[in-house]
Design a protein around this motif. Structure first.
Motif, PDB file in Angstrom:
ATOM      1  N   PHE A   1       8.195 -16.593   2.474  1.00 16.05           N
ATOM      2  CA  PHE A   1       7.825 -15.263   2.954  1.00 16.05           C
ATOM      3  C   PHE A   1       6.688 -15.309   3.972  1.00 16.05           C
ATOM      4  O   PHE A   1       6.200 -14.296   4.422  1.00 16.05           O
TER       5      PHE A   1
ATOM      6  N   LEU B   1       2.031   0.005  -3.834  1.00 17.10           N
ATOM      7  CA  LEU B   1       2.396   0.166  -2.431  1.00 17.10           C
ATOM      8  C   LEU B   1       2.043   1.586  -2.000  1.00 17.10           C
ATOM      9  O   LEU B   1       2.443   2.542  -2.648  1.00 17.10           O
ATOM     10  N   LEU B   2       1.281   1.695  -0.909  1.00 15.31           N
ATOM     11  CA  LEU B   2       0.849   3.019  -0.479  1.00 15.31           C
ATOM     12  C   LEU B   2       1.650   3.551   0.701  1.00 15.31           C
ATOM     13  O   LEU B   2       1.647   4.736   0.980  1.00 15.31           O
ATOM     14  N   SER B   3       2.310   2.661   1.423  1.00 13.28           N
ATOM     15  CA  SER B   3       2.997   3.158   2.616  1.00 13.28           C
ATOM     16  C   SER B   3       4.443   2.723   2.616  1.00 13.28           C
ATOM     17  O   SER B   3       4.811   1.752   1.966  1.00 13.28           O
ATOM     18  N   LYS B   4       5.243   3.446   3.395  1.00  7.48           N
ATOM     19  CA  LYS B   4       6.664   3.113   3.393  1.00  7.48           C
ATOM     20  C   LYS B   4       6.953   1.844   4.175  1.00  7.48           C
ATOM     21  O   LYS B   4       8.051   1.313   4.105  1.00  7.48           O
ATOM     22  N   ASP B   5       5.989   1.369   4.931  1.00 10.65           N
ATOM     23  CA  ASP B   5       6.223   0.156   5.712  1.00 10.65           C
ATOM     24  C   ASP B   5       5.624  -1.097   5.080  1.00 10.65           C
ATOM     25  O   ASP B   5       5.679  -2.176   5.659  1.00 10.65           O
ATOM     26  N   ALA B   6       5.026  -0.950   3.924  1.00 11.88           N
ATOM     27  CA  ALA B   6       4.426  -2.120   3.276  1.00 11.88           C
ATOM     28  C   ALA B   6       5.499  -2.928   2.543  1.00 11.88           C
ATOM     29  O   ALA B   6       6.508  -2.375   2.118  1.00 11.88           O
ATOM     30  N   THR B   7       5.277  -4.222   2.457  1.00 10.23           N
ATOM     31  CA  THR B   7       6.256  -5.103   1.821  1.00 10.23           C
ATOM     32  C   THR B   7       5.566  -5.969   0.776  1.00 10.23           C
ATOM     33  O   THR B   7       4.451  -6.428   0.978  1.00 10.23           O
ATOM     34  N   LEU B   8       6.261  -6.178  -0.313  1.00 10.95           N
ATOM     35  CA  LEU B   8       5.699  -7.008  -1.371  1.00 10.95           C
ATOM     36  C   LEU B   8       6.736  -8.036  -1.830  1.00 10.95           C
ATOM     37  O   LEU B   8       7.893  -7.709  -2.042  1.00 10.95           O
ATOM     38  N   HIS B   9       6.292  -9.278  -1.949  1.00 12.43           N
ATOM     39  CA  HIS B   9       7.135 -10.309  -2.546  1.00 12.43           C
ATOM     40  C   HIS B   9       6.343 -10.929  -3.678  1.00 12.43           C
ATOM     41  O   HIS B   9       5.260 -11.442  -3.451  1.00 12.43           O
ATOM     42  N   THR B  10       6.872 -10.890  -4.862  1.00 14.65           N
ATOM     43  CA  THR B  10       6.135 -11.538  -5.935  1.00 14.65           C
ATOM     44  C   THR B  10       7.069 -12.408  -6.743  1.00 14.65           C
ATOM     45  O   THR B  10       8.222 -12.079  -6.961  1.00 14.65           O
TER      46      THR B  10
ATOM     47  N   ILE C   1      10.681 -10.974  -6.838  1.00 12.31           N
ATOM     48  CA  ILE C   1      10.640  -9.524  -6.714  1.00 12.31           C
ATOM     49  C   ILE C   1      10.267  -9.200  -5.280  1.00 12.31           C
ATOM     50  O   ILE C   1       9.193  -9.588  -4.821  1.00 12.31           O
TER      51      ILE C   1
ATOM     52  N   ILE D   1       9.976  -6.147  -2.567  1.00  6.98           N
ATOM     53  CA  ILE D   1       9.981  -4.687  -2.479  1.00  6.98           C
ATOM     54  C   ILE D   1       9.565  -4.208  -1.103  1.00  6.98           C
ATOM     55  O   ILE D   1       8.541  -4.622  -0.576  1.00  6.98           O
TER      56      ILE D   1
END
Lengths: 392, 481
Positions: free
Chosen positions: A43, A309-318, B408, B410
């Motif tokens: 990522f 996540l606060l914004s619609k453009d933020a991305t998270l990979h965990t 995960i 998102i």
């Protein structure tokens, strides 16, 4: 691969003349920098990003600023462009340090790159009563600070590291190694708040012997791209490893926290708590690995990762990852991702608090949990200040 | 710890119950794979030209693909030229009723515990049985066809409902999806086909039984389930194979298509031959299973109990495309001796208000390695996605391993995703508690393991739940951690 090799070639003239550096360089040119399909950098396609954004021939600027140092009694080590500047550093008599030729390090690509380019290694021996601060003032294309901390049996240290990118389009590739002897204690705290055009790859390795404790606190704010590799080897029995992290990102910041804790002997304990708040177009990556080897019976290992996540453009990979080869163990991990609880906001608003303040309050409370292990008030206040500055 | 060793010894000496083979005359191709073999299979099946072309295209893709290396299992390289790609029990002509089926074959099923006759009469489960490569019998066909339900072997569907097969084949699992799916697309020999028309609630459980009988044979079946609007079906799959020293390959593809308001429940009890106690022989179970919730308010639910196979490598997945669609995955994976499993699921949230739930229970004993690998992906426009995942591992004995790799990813802030995992062994206090109440150690372990797996077992249809519990008890009998 070709592109990445081009990038490597631009370092070729910087390689040190000592055998460890040459050997590391040879290995690096064989394995290459991680490419798009490398699982560990899935990522965070770091090599192409660096290739595109870093000005390798950047002229250094004199950017040392006295005001950036913490006004706390302790030993202050100042690195300029990856090299210790003894004139700017102020040390206490209870700390002893030497400069050594760089030795063989880890064999992952960026550690090899550090070994190839770091001219010397700062070795701090002895635990101290007063805290140690390390500052990096970097303004060249690539800086490769290399530090080794030896904590003797029964001693303890507090170490705070701060990186100050003071020029645009710079890359820092640091490597810091803690050797925690039996019954020793080390606490390492990092505050990462760089500009939006600064890049870094930071490796922290801790080798912990019997009854040793190691704490790491990593607070990440703005940066174009930061990759943190944290590796804790619990080599002895009854060791403890603690990892706390917060990433509060906005703009196009990209943080990749990659942590590994390796339980090799029985009766050790590890605990990990990472929290992320992602706003605007930021990207957060968390990969926490726990290894429990066959001999490491009676291990307790816990991990938790919570994100908002606060914004619609933020991305998270965990990607929490448990690998266990011993049966008498207790291991767990949990991770969540969500947004602020509307009921909690409503509760605060019924009490006359406006929406923005209510959200900030909730986020502040969410973030603050990761600060519990920071023992230096000045640093704690600094981080709290940064949190407020971002949230309000 | 001597009791533990003794019990483990006992457990490892447990023989595989279904490990016999029957000699019926088989109709088969020579070993190996090439375009001629594919043409042969296709001709044998009297397939239309488009399907042959589809197979050949998949074969050419497969030849260019490389076997993936990321999986957390190790096995010697599969010799694709040493496998027989088609083997059928020889029948002079196609049976039209059970009375005409080879009696030897029926006996096989009786030994398997699925006497077709009996099942037909007592349980009312419609069974499609696949031996080696071809479907040999389908029960209850007439009764189902009254409702417009099509439940038959894949080859029959190709003959009789080519329009449906052509429309849906490869839409959920494209032939270039992965290495083994491509291989399957090239050489699949039979499998099951099921179509539930609009508004029909299938009145009985549909069931397929797979068995690999011939030596050196790979089984490549393909299942396609289509649930039209407002329909419901519950589908069961079971598998066994004889004991052989060589490893045998099973590379199947299952595709599920759920239209608006449709619900599909797919349950598997997988009991392929796991190899002997030294890890010799056993089935390589490399399967691609995927369902798409194409319409709004549709639901796909996977339930699997994995006790067999030398290596299990599969991720039954859901693509939640329709708004308000639901995906579920319930799994119990048990590994013993030298078995290896790398299994889990993938939930892709695309539509609005989609929900998914993952419950995975891994039990490892002996020298086995058990991995959970899963992915929850929420794409940018998937508003209000909700996922809950839980994966727990239970370790028995100090030489086994349990691994968890959940991904995960998102991209939407309204997503609410939770994941939790634990790893532990059976607590001594739990066993002590049972013993205090007069339950012996072995029963206590069975009780605790059953409790551990209960959440998943409860999701199985009645017919399977009993079998699954028996299997679980058999695989882990008396093993105390």
């Amino acid at each position: 691969m070709i592109e990445e090799y081009n990038m490597l070639r631009s370092f070729e003239h910087l390689i040190n003349d000592n055998p460890s550096s040459k050997e590391a360089w040879k290995m690096l040119t064989e394995i290459g920098l991680p490419h798009k399909k490398s699982e560990a950098y899935k990522f965070t396609p770091i090599a192409p990003i660096l290739e595109k954004n870093i000005n390798w021939s950047l002229e250094p600027k004199n950017t040392f600023d006295e005001k950036q140092l913490y006004s706390v009694k302790g030993s202050h080590f100042v690195f300029v462009n990856g090299i210790l500047n003894e004139n700017l550093s102020r040390t206490q008599p209870d700390v002893s340090f030497i400069i050594e030729e760089v030795r063989e390090g880890r064999h992952d690509p960026f550690s090899l790159l550090n070994t190839s380019l770091a001219s010397n290694e700062l070795v701090i021996t002895s635990g101290t009563a007063s805290p140690i601060f390390i500052y990096h003032f970097n303004s060249t294309g690539i800086s490769s600070p290399r530090i080794r901390i030896k904590i003797k049996s029964g001693e303890s240290i507090q170490l705070v590291e701060k990186l100050l990118e003071t020029n645009k389009n710079t890359f820092t590739n640091s490597f810091i190694h803690f050797e925690v002897a039996e019954n020793a204690f080390a606490c390492h705290t990092k505050v990462q708040n760089y500009g939006n055009s600064n890049y870094s790859h930071e490796t922290v390795v801790a080798d912990v012997e019997n009854n040793g404790h190691f704490y790491n606190n990593t607070f990440s704010f703005e940066s174009a791209l930061t990759r943190n590799n944290l590796i804790i080897n619990l080599n002895g029995q009854n060791c403890e490893g603690h990892m706390y992290g917060l990433f509060l990102l906005d703009k196009k910041s990209h943080i990749d926290n990659n942590t590994t804790v390796d339980h090799l002997q029985p009766n050790s304990f590890s605990n990990e708590l990472y929290k992320g708040i992602l706003d605007e177009k930021s990207t957060g990556v968390f990969n926490g690995k726990i290894y429990v080897r066959q001999d490491a019976q009676k291990t307790n290992a816990f991990q938790s990762n919570n994100n908002i996540l606060l914004s619609k453009d933020a991305t998270l990979h965990t990607k929490p990852q448990l690998e266990i080869w011993a049966d008498d163990v207790k291991c767990s991990h949990g991770c969540t991702s969500g947004q602020l609880d509307e009921y909690a906001i409503f509760y605060l608003r019924t009490r006359g608090i406006d929406r923005n303040t209510a959200e900030a309050m909730l986020l502040h409370a969410f973030a603050k949990e990761t600060l519990e292990q920071v023992r230096l008030e000045t640093v704690k206040d600094e981080v709290l200040g940064l949190i407020d500055q971002k949230l309000l | 710890m001597s009791t533990e060793e003794q019990i483990l010894e006992e457990l490892t000496s447990k023989e595989y119950e279904h490990g016999w083979s029957v000699d019926f005359e088989a109709d088969e191709t020579p070993l190996g794979i090439n375009e001629d073999i594919i043409r042969f299979i296709s001709a044998k099946k009297e397939e239309p030209e488009w399907l042959l072309e589809w197979r050949l295209k998949a074969f050419r893709l497969w030849q260019e693909m490389k076997e993936p290396k990321w999986v957390n299992v190790s096995y010697p390289k599969v010799e694709f030229q040493a496998i027989r790609y088609y083997s059928a029990p020889k029948q002079d002509k196609k049976p039209t009723s059970l009375n005409e089926v080879d009696p030897e074959l029926l006996k096989t099923f009786e030994r398997l515990g699925i006497s077709l006759q009996e099942q037909k009469r007592l349980t009312g489960v419609a069974v499609d049985a696949v031996i080696d490569s071809v479907s040999v019998a389908t029960t209850f066909k007439d009764k189902l066809s009254e409702l417009g339900i099509i439940f038959c072997s894949f080859s029959e569907a190709v003959q009789e409902h080519p329009e449906l097969v052509k429309k849906y084949i490869g839409t959920v699992v494209p032939s270039n999806d992965n290495y083994y799916a491509a291989l399957n697309s090239a050489v699949f020999s039979d499998g099951s086909f099921c179509y539930i028309p609009k508004g029909i609630r299938c009145p009985m459980e549909l069931s397929t039984y797979f068995r690999i009988n011939a030596a050196n044979t790979g089984q490549f079946e393909r299942t396609l389930i289509i649930a039209d609007e407002d329909s419901y079906v519950s589908y069961l799959e079971g598998c066994t194979a004889p004991m052989r020293d060589e490893n045998q390959l099973h590379a199947a593809v299952v595709e599920i298509y759920a239209a608006k308001n449709a619900e599909v429940k797919y349950s598997t009890v997988q009991n392929w031959y796991p190899g002997d106690k030294d890890g010799k022989g056993g089935i390589y179970n490399f399967v691609t299973k995927r369902g798409i919730c194409a319409g709004d308010h549709s639901k796909i639910s996977w339930t699997q109990v994995e006790t067999g196979s030398a290596i299990t490598w599969k991720y039954p997945s859901c693509i939640l495309k329709g708004n308000n669609s639901v995906g579920e995955f319930y799994s119990v994976a048990v590994t013993n001796n030298y078995q290896q499993a790398d299994t889990g699921t993938k939930m892709v949230h695309i539509g609005k208000n989609t929900r998914s739930r993952i419950v995975s229970k891994g039990i490892s004993a002996g020298k086995s390695q058990n991995s959970y690998r899963g992915q929850v992906e929420v794409i940018k426009r998937a508003e209000n996605a909700r996922n809950f995942s839980q994966c727990d591992s239970l370790l028995m004995g100090s030489l086994c391993g349990a691994h968890t790799f959940p991904y995960i990813d998102i991209k939407n802030k309204t997503a609410q995703v939770e994941h939790e995992a634990t790893t532990s062994k059976i607590g001594e206090d739990q066993i002590f508690y049972c013993q205090q109440r007069g339950i012996d150690e072995e029963t206590a372990v069975a009780l605790i393991v059953n409790g551990f797996a209960k959440e998943v077992m409860n999701k199985l249809p009645m017919e399977f739940a009993v079998e699954a519990q028996k299997l679980l008890a058999l695989t882990l009998e008396g093993s105390v951690g």
